[in-house]
Design a protein around this motif. Structure first.
Motif, short mmCIF file in Angstrom:
data_model
loop_
_atom_site.label_atom_id
_atom_site.label_comp_id
_atom_site.label_asym_id
_atom_site.label_seq_id
_atom_site.Cartn_x
_atom_site.Cartn_y
_atom_site.Cartn_z
N GLY A 95 0.79 -1.21 0.01
CA GLY A 95 0.02 0.01 0.02
C GLY A 95 0.76 1.20 0.06
O GLY A 95 0.39 2.38 -0.45
N ALA A 96 2.09 1.39 0.54
CA ALA A 96 3.04 2.40 0.68
C ALA A 96 3.23 3.10 -0.84
O ALA A 96 3.04 4.41 -0.89
N ALA A 121 1.87 2.03 11.32
CA ALA A 121 1.32 0.61 11.58
C ALA A 121 2.41 -0.60 11.38
O ALA A 121 2.32 -1.62 11.99
N THR A 122 3.44 -0.43 10.33
CA THR A 122 4.34 -1.36 10.13
C THR A 122 5.26 -1.16 11.33
O THR A 122 5.53 -2.34 11.77
N VAL A 123 5.79 -0.30 11.78
CA VAL A 123 6.37 -0.06 12.95
C VAL A 123 5.94 -0.60 14.36
O VAL A 123 6.46 -1.46 15.27
N THR A 124 4.54 -0.35 14.43
CA THR A 124 3.57 -0.95 15.53
C THR A 124 3.71 -2.67 15.47
O THR A 124 3.77 -3.37 16.64
N SER A 125 3.70 -3.12 14.19
CA SER A 125 3.36 -4.56 14.10
C SER A 125 4.99 -5.15 14.49
O SER A 125 5.02 -6.68 14.64
N GLY A 130 9.87 -5.69 7.77
CA GLY A 130 8.62 -4.58 6.89
C GLY A 130 9.01 -3.22 7.03
O GLY A 130 9.07 -2.49 6.02
N THR A 131 9.51 -2.96 8.39
CA THR A 131 9.72 -1.41 8.41
C THR A 131 11.06 -1.07 7.50
O THR A 131 10.93 0.01 7.13
N ILE A 132 12.06 -1.95 7.53
CA ILE A 132 13.08 -1.53 6.55
C ILE A 132 12.76 -1.23 5.20
O ILE A 132 13.06 -0.44 4.43
N LEU A 133 11.71 -2.33 4.48
CA LEU A 133 11.47 -2.07 3.24
C LEU A 133 10.51 -1.11 2.95
O LEU A 133 10.29 -0.29 1.71
N VAL A 134 9.61 -0.65 3.87
CA VAL A 134 8.79 0.46 3.81
C VAL A 134 9.65 1.82 3.73
O VAL A 134 9.38 2.64 2.87
N LEU A 135 10.60 1.77 4.61
CA LEU A 135 11.74 2.81 4.44
C LEU A 135 12.48 2.89 3.01
O LEU A 135 12.66 3.96 2.69
N LEU A 138 10.45 4.72 0.70
CA LEU A 138 10.29 5.95 0.99
C LEU A 138 11.72 6.54 0.26
O LEU A 138 11.42 7.45 -0.58
N PHE A 139 12.75 6.02 0.48
CA PHE A 139 14.01 6.63 0.06
C PHE A 139 14.10 6.53 -1.66
O PHE A 139 14.57 7.26 -2.32
N VAL A 140 13.44 5.43 -2.16
CA VAL A 140 13.57 5.30 -3.60
C VAL A 140 12.71 6.43 -3.98
O VAL A 140 12.95 7.03 -5.05
N PHE A 141 11.46 6.81 -3.58
CA PHE A 141 10.60 7.59 -4.07
C PHE A 141 11.27 8.97 -3.89
O PHE A 141 11.27 9.79 -4.66
N LEU A 142 12.04 9.20 -2.73
CA LEU A 142 12.67 10.53 -2.58
C LEU A 142 13.78 10.77 -3.47
O LEU A 142 14.24 12.00 -4.05
N ALA A 143 14.48 9.43 -3.97
CA ALA A 143 15.49 9.72 -5.03
C ALA A 143 14.94 9.86 -6.37
O ALA A 143 15.76 10.65 -7.32
N ILE A 144 13.85 9.61 -6.55
CA ILE A 144 13.08 9.81 -8.08
C ILE A 144 12.82 11.27 -8.05
O ILE A 144 12.77 12.00 -8.79
#
Length: 144
Positions: A95-96, A121-125, A130-135, A138-144
């Protein structure tokens, strides 16, 4: 099965039926959301549903006793509606990018709120991967 190389033919048949049903669902889904407006509506629905599930899962994590949606009793390993924390994190990972895409389309506040809820929610789980992959998303999105 035709070559009689399977150990347990019943399990092989069950897996084959599951794969065939998944193929049928994919073909049907690709036909239903062929038009851009339908596809956008589907992706919006999916984004908001995953966001709401993430918010509910965070509330569930801090409730005692643990209940799914506050209704059904559950074990401590259940996160949201998933039986295991990594399965839930995988849903948040799917979903991210939808939330990040919404940001690219100019809806920064909506996309940012959805992404923040999914990340929290990923961190809470407590899913490290999962937390590393969602981050990473985000980093790939910021790089684009």
């Amino acid at each position: 099965m035709a070559f009689q190389t399977t150990v347990v033919s019943a399990m092989t048949m069950r897996a084959s039926i599951a794969w065939a049903a998944s193929l049928a669902a994919f073909v049907l889904g690709s036909q239903v959301i062929r038009r851009r407006a339908d596809r956008d509506r589907f992706l919006d629905l999916m984004l908001w549903a995953i966001t709401v599930l993430g918010a509910c899962a965070m509330l569930q994590a801090y409730s005692v006793p643990i209940r799914v949606f506050g209704l059904f009793p559950a074990e401590s390993s259940v996160v949201g509606t998933m039986f295991y924390k990594n399965q839930f994190a995988a849903l948040m990972e799917l979903g991210a990018p939808l939330a990040l895409w919404r940001i690219l389309k100019g809806k920064v506040i909506e996309g940012g709120i959805c992404f923040a809820i999914m990340f929290a929610a990923t961190v809470t789980s407590l899913s490290r991967a999962g937390t590393i992959l969602v981050l990473a998303e985000l980093f790939v999105f910021l790089a684009i």
